[in-house]
Design a protein around this motif. Structure first.
Motif, PDB file in Angstrom:
ATOM      1  N   ARG A  88      -7.603   3.259  -7.044  1.00  0.00           N
ATOM      2  CA  ARG A  88      -6.935   3.293  -5.658  1.00  0.00           C
ATOM      3  C   ARG A  88      -5.042   2.398  -6.549  1.00  0.00           C
ATOM      4  O   ARG A  88      -5.914   0.595  -6.445  1.00  0.00           O
ATOM      5  CB  ARG A  88      -6.732   3.180  -4.568  1.00  0.00           C
ATOM      6  CG  ARG A  88      -8.169   3.918  -4.139  1.00  0.00           C
ATOM      7  CD  ARG A  88      -7.041   5.631  -3.728  1.00  0.00           C
ATOM      8  NE  ARG A  88      -7.652   6.567  -3.774  1.00  0.00           N
ATOM      9  CZ  ARG A  88      -7.394   7.374  -2.487  1.00  0.00           C
ATOM     10  NH1 ARG A  88      -7.487   6.638  -1.329  1.00  0.00           N
ATOM     11  NH2 ARG A  88      -8.229   8.263  -1.206  1.00  0.00           N
ATOM     12  N   PHE A  89      -4.080   2.420  -6.041  1.00  0.00           N
ATOM     13  CA  PHE A  89      -3.455   1.676  -5.372  1.00  0.00           C
ATOM     14  C   PHE A  89      -2.925   0.950  -4.176  1.00  0.00           C
ATOM     15  O   PHE A  89      -2.805   2.050  -3.934  1.00  0.00           O
ATOM     16  CB  PHE A  89      -2.941   1.627  -6.721  1.00  0.00           C
ATOM     17  CG  PHE A  89      -2.816   2.227  -7.843  1.00  0.00           C
ATOM     18  CD1 PHE A  89      -3.162   1.091  -8.924  1.00  0.00           C
ATOM     19  CD2 PHE A  89      -3.503   3.162  -8.867  1.00  0.00           C
ATOM     20  CE1 PHE A  89      -4.026   0.816  -9.714  1.00  0.00           C
ATOM     21  CE2 PHE A  89      -4.645   3.086  -9.911  1.00  0.00           C
ATOM     22  CZ  PHE A  89      -4.143   1.481 -11.109  1.00  0.00           C
ATOM     23  N   LEU A  90      -1.766   0.759  -4.200  1.00  0.00           N
ATOM     24  CA  LEU A  90      -1.026   0.375  -2.721  1.00  0.00           C
ATOM     25  C   LEU A  90       0.013   1.513  -2.728  1.00  0.00           C
ATOM     26  O   LEU A  90       0.610   2.414  -3.517  1.00  0.00           O
ATOM     27  CB  LEU A  90       0.422  -0.445  -3.120  1.00  0.00           C
ATOM     28  CG  LEU A  90       0.739  -1.607  -2.081  1.00  0.00           C
ATOM     29  CD1 LEU A  90      -0.148  -2.471  -1.098  1.00  0.00           C
ATOM     30  CD2 LEU A  90       2.018  -2.772  -2.713  1.00  0.00           C
ATOM     31  N   SER A  91       0.263   1.440  -1.375  1.00  0.00           N
ATOM     32  CA  SER A  91       0.706   2.949  -0.726  1.00  0.00           C
ATOM     33  C   SER A  91       2.138   2.984  -1.304  1.00  0.00           C
ATOM     34  O   SER A  91       2.904   1.847  -0.630  1.00  0.00           O
ATOM     35  CB  SER A  91       0.502   3.318   0.485  1.00  0.00           C
ATOM     36  OG  SER A  91       0.689   2.951   1.607  1.00  0.00           O
ATOM     37  N   THR A  92       3.005   3.759  -1.530  1.00  0.00           N
ATOM     38  CA  THR A  92       4.598   4.036  -1.043  1.00  0.00           C
ATOM     39  C   THR A  92       4.354   2.574   0.074  1.00  0.00           C
ATOM     40  O   THR A  92       5.051   2.536   0.170  1.00  0.00           O
ATOM     41  CB  THR A  92       5.038   5.291  -1.116  1.00  0.00           C
ATOM     42  OG1 THR A  92       4.099   6.157  -2.858  1.00  0.00           O
ATOM     43  CG2 THR A  92       6.206   5.350  -1.358  1.00  0.00           C
ATOM     44  N   TYR A  93       4.606   3.322   1.059  1.00  0.00           N
ATOM     45  CA  TYR A  93       4.671   2.975   3.034  1.00  0.00           C
ATOM     46  C   TYR A  93       4.304   1.814   2.374  1.00  0.00           C
ATOM     47  O   TYR A  93       4.970   0.936   3.286  1.00  0.00           O
ATOM     48  CB  TYR A  93       3.627   3.862   3.485  1.00  0.00           C
ATOM     49  CG  TYR A  93       3.633   3.493   4.957  1.00  0.00           C
ATOM     50  CD1 TYR A  93       4.943   3.282   5.726  1.00  0.00           C
ATOM     51  CD2 TYR A  93       2.238   2.864   5.419  1.00  0.00           C
ATOM     52  CE1 TYR A  93       4.849   2.932   7.072  1.00  0.00           C
ATOM     53  CE2 TYR A  93       2.696   2.371   6.927  1.00  0.00           C
ATOM     54  CZ  TYR A  93       3.660   2.395   7.460  1.00  0.00           C
ATOM     55  OH  TYR A  93       3.956   2.130   9.242  1.00  0.00           O
ATOM     56  N   GLU A  94       3.252   1.508   2.227  1.00  0.00           N
ATOM     57  CA  GLU A  94       2.581  -0.429   1.894  1.00  0.00           C
ATOM     58  C   GLU A  94       3.941  -0.708   1.050  1.00  0.00           C
ATOM     59  O   GLU A  94       4.667  -2.039   1.559  1.00  0.00           O
ATOM     60  CB  GLU A  94       1.219  -0.157   1.424  1.00  0.00           C
ATOM     61  CG  GLU A  94       0.265   0.078   2.487  1.00  0.00           C
ATOM     62  CD  GLU A  94      -1.200   0.840   2.339  1.00  0.00           C
ATOM     63  OE1 GLU A  94      -1.670  -0.441   3.048  1.00  0.00           O
ATOM     64  OE2 GLU A  94      -1.136  -0.141   0.677  1.00  0.00           O
ATOM     65  N   ALA A  95       4.000  -0.429   0.366  1.00  0.00           N
ATOM     66  CA  ALA A  95       5.084  -0.856  -0.681  1.00  0.00           C
ATOM     67  C   ALA A  95       6.616  -1.305   0.021  1.00  0.00           C
ATOM     68  O   ALA A  95       7.010  -2.136   0.196  1.00  0.00           O
ATOM     69  CB  ALA A  95       5.531  -0.267  -2.156  1.00  0.00           C
ATOM     70  N   TRP A  96       6.718   0.012   0.544  1.00  0.00           N
ATOM     71  CA  TRP A  96       8.325  -0.430   1.143  1.00  0.00           C
ATOM     72  C   TRP A  96       8.440  -0.920   2.395  1.00  0.00           C
ATOM     73  O   TRP A  96       9.624  -1.972   3.150  1.00  0.00           O
ATOM     74  CB  TRP A  96       8.619   1.379   1.758  1.00  0.00           C
ATOM     75  CG  TRP A  96       8.997   2.224   0.758  1.00  0.00           C
ATOM     76  CD1 TRP A  96       9.113   1.924  -0.676  1.00  0.00           C
ATOM     77  CD2 TRP A  96       9.676   3.836   0.419  1.00  0.00           C
ATOM     78  NE1 TRP A  96       8.988   3.546  -1.220  1.00  0.00           N
ATOM     79  CE2 TRP A  96       9.729   4.341  -0.492  1.00  0.00           C
ATOM     80  CE3 TRP A  96       9.830   4.640   2.026  1.00  0.00           C
ATOM     81  CZ2 TRP A  96       9.722   5.332  -0.568  1.00  0.00           C
ATOM     82  CZ3 TRP A  96       9.960   5.372   1.890  1.00  0.00           C
ATOM     83  CH2 TRP A  96      10.385   6.706   0.042  1.00  0.00           C
ATOM     84  N   LEU A  97       6.783  -1.499   3.292  1.00  0.00           N
ATOM     85  CA  LEU A  97       7.326  -2.201   3.970  1.00  0.00           C
ATOM     86  C   LEU A  97       7.166  -3.454   3.885  1.00  0.00           C
ATOM     87  O   LEU A  97       7.547  -4.305   4.902  1.00  0.00           O
ATOM     88  CB  LEU A  97       5.406  -2.370   5.125  1.00  0.00           C
ATOM     89  CG  LEU A  97       5.394  -0.800   5.761  1.00  0.00           C
ATOM     90  CD1 LEU A  97       4.123  -0.328   6.564  1.00  0.00           C
ATOM     91  CD2 LEU A  97       6.624  -0.987   7.086  1.00  0.00           C
ATOM     92  N   GLN A  98       5.921  -4.059   2.360  1.00  0.00           N
ATOM     93  CA  GLN A  98       6.920  -5.647   1.685  1.00  0.00           C
ATOM     94  C   GLN A  98       7.898  -5.494   1.688  1.00  0.00           C
ATOM     95  O   GLN A  98       8.688  -6.891   1.705  1.00  0.00           O
ATOM     96  CB  GLN A  98       6.039  -5.624   0.796  1.00  0.00           C
ATOM     97  CG  GLN A  98       4.662  -5.439   1.091  1.00  0.00           C
ATOM     98  CD  GLN A  98       3.292  -5.561  -0.357  1.00  0.00           C
ATOM     99  OE1 GLN A  98       4.005  -6.395  -1.546  1.00  0.00           O
ATOM    100  NE2 GLN A  98       1.855  -5.181  -0.579  1.00  0.00           N
ATOM    101  N   LEU A  99       9.188  -4.787   0.770  1.00  0.00           N
ATOM    102  CA  LEU A  99       9.816  -4.737   0.950  1.00  0.00           C
ATOM    103  C   LEU A  99      11.019  -5.424   1.624  1.00  0.00           C
ATOM    104  O   LEU A  99      11.924  -6.067   1.541  1.00  0.00           O
ATOM    105  CB  LEU A  99      11.086  -3.380  -0.052  1.00  0.00           C
ATOM    106  CG  LEU A  99       9.855  -3.556  -1.499  1.00  0.00           C
ATOM    107  CD1 LEU A  99      10.760  -1.770  -2.091  1.00  0.00           C
ATOM    108  CD2 LEU A  99      10.703  -4.360  -2.424  1.00  0.00           C
TER     109      LEU A  99
END
Length: 491
Positions: A102-113
């Motif tokens: 399992r990896f970071l979700s797309t939603y979590e990645a966009w929130l980080q950015l």
């Protein structure tokens, strides 16, 4: 123009914002340099003097670093730091075993950015439906992540001393009749973002801006299959990469975005001859040396399509894919939504066997194990089966030709199935024994001849690389999906 009848059929109606962001240098044809004959003669004398005194040591070969498999080597260079990880969307209701990767979700990645952004955010996108206005009553309450991202982008209109306003620049594809451009209209009209629209039919007769790209502060980026669509965060299976603290690679991908922005702000002009400000020195012959996550030495580059949008030095996306196939040693694993050896979005289909032929050569001539994980959903065209069957028919244990095909089906509840353009494996990647490729394009000819996309290619440098890295992570994802109950034998 024939509409793209796929998940991306929801291009939003976009108005062409007249406001402009920081523009790249004006593309132009380089002017020929003039030489002074007297200075040239002096330089020749100096050169001859050096040759006489330095002797044969002058011609000693320069030391080389590791040979890059799939290119001619990268010579001398320093390793550029970059933190890179896979990010994916696992649709609600798709359940894997507890020990599955399992990896970071797309939603979590966009929130980080968004959380890390201090000065700028550039987004290249096909269409915008982050809010569920197009699907009232059918969202299964799963539109929240998309609406949350949109609200955070919209909040940029406020700015203030505590939260300085970002410069948000959005390059989007021409709108279609399938979905409205309400998201980008709101962002542009409120001053939250500057928006430009690219009309690919004007330049190529057909095609779209199919790229899915975020760039933050010229330091971080997201590239992958996820559109600016709430479904891409909860209802569609997506794959991408999040690169952080990665100035050199981000600078290179920013040049591709600058080309999009230029076309969006120069509506009455054709595609220019890109000047040196758009050029790159990183490609399949001379990839960038990257220290990935401080524990892996890798080489990578960014490819683009279609060829007229590739400035000097840029590898075309199709050439990158073919090079990876041609240099695989033992296996090629491919996961894409659509696979067609055709130009399918013209009024008359055209045979386009470029990738198909490369896979056949790899399997027949070199004994490469080829596995294709192709999506099946309500918008799949049954005619695709004929071409997949043709590829599968040449498999022969006797002749050591190993080609395997499975269909990936994202099932769902009755309510989920009622959500339009949802419940599909939207991945676009390939992984071999040495190389990982993550792109934004489906695999039919149109995506490489008249449609804009980007492919990220990254390779291990060492023959005996044993530690986990981005390539091995992507391989693990493929094996997870290939062996899951959602992958069905091709019939």
């Amino acid at each position: 123009m024939v509409q793209y009848k796929t998940l991306e059929n929801q291009e939003s109606d976009a108005e062409n914002a007249n406001s402009t962001a920081k523009e790249p240098e004006e593309p132009q044809r380089p002017q020929a340099a003039t030489a002074n004959h007297h200075q040239a003669a002096q330089m020749m004398i100096v050169t001859m003097f050096l040759l006489l005194f330095l002797g044969s040591s002058f011609f000693q070969p320069r030391p080389r670093l590791h040979q890059y498999r799939g290119g001619r080597g990268h010579g001398l260079g320093r390793y550029e730091p970059c933190d890179i990880q896979l990010v994916e969307t696992i649709p609600i209701g798709l359940n894997y075993s507890a020990n599955s990767p399992r990896f970071l979700s797309t939603y979590e990645a966009w929130l980080q950015l968004l959380g890390n952004a201090k000065t700028s955010l550039d987004i290249a996108s096909f269409y915008w439906t982050l809010t569920a206005a197009d699907t009232p009553g059918e969202t299964d309450n799963s539109s929240y992540p998309g609406e949350d991202i949109f609200s955070k982008l919209l909040a940029n209109r406020n700015g203030g001393s505590q939260t300085p306003k970002l410069q948000i620049s959005i390059a989007q594809s021409d709108p279609s009749s399938v979905s409205a451009d309400s998201n980008t209209k709101i962002l542009a009209s409120t001053g939250a973002a500057k928006v430009v629209t690219l009309s690919f039919p004007k330049y190529f007769g057909s095609g779209v801006l199919h790229t899915k790209l975020w760039i933050v502060d010229d330091q971080h980026f997201y590239l992958g299959s996820a559109n600016m669509d709430w479904r891409a965060l909860t209802q569609v299976k997506e794959m991408g990469v999040l690169a952080q603290n990665c100035p050199a690679l981000t600078e290179d991908i920013k040049k591709i975005f600058k080309a999009y922005w230029y076309l969006g702000t120069h509506q009455d002009e054709g595609i220019p001859s890109w000047n040196w400000g758009y050029d790159t020195k990183y490609n399949k012959e001379t990839p960038m040396l990257i220290s990935v996550n401080k524990n892996s030495s890798m080489a990578g580059y960014l490819a683009s399509s279609p060829p007229p949008l590739s400035a000097r030095g840029r590898t075309n996306d199709l050439d990158a894919i073919l090079n990876i196939i041609d240099t695989a040693i033992t296996y090629i694993n491919i996961a894409v939504m659509d696979y067609y050896p055709l130009i399918i979005y013209e009024k008359k289909h055209q045979y386009w066997p470029v990738i198909d032929d490369a896979l056949r050569r790899a399997a027949v001539e070199r004994g490469i194990i080829v596995k294709l994980l192709i999506s099946w959903w309500k918008h799949s065209n049954p005619s695709e089966d004929r071409y997949l069957k043709s590829l599968l028919d040449i498999a022969s244990e006797k002749d050591n030709i190993n080609i395997q095909i499975r269909r990936f089906i994202v099932n769902g509840t009755e309510n989920q199935e009622n959500i339009p353009f949802a419940r599909v494996n939207h991945n676009k990647y390939m992984v071999t024994d040495r190389v990982a490729y993550i792109g934004t394009s489906n695999w039919s000819g149109d995506y490489f001849t008249d449609t804009a996309g980007i492919g990220f290619v990254i390779s291990e440098l060492h023959e005996t690389e044993s530690r986990k890295n981005l390539r091995s992570d992507l391989c693990d994802v493929f094996e997870r999906d290939w062996n899951s109950p959602y992958a069905h034998p091709f019939e």
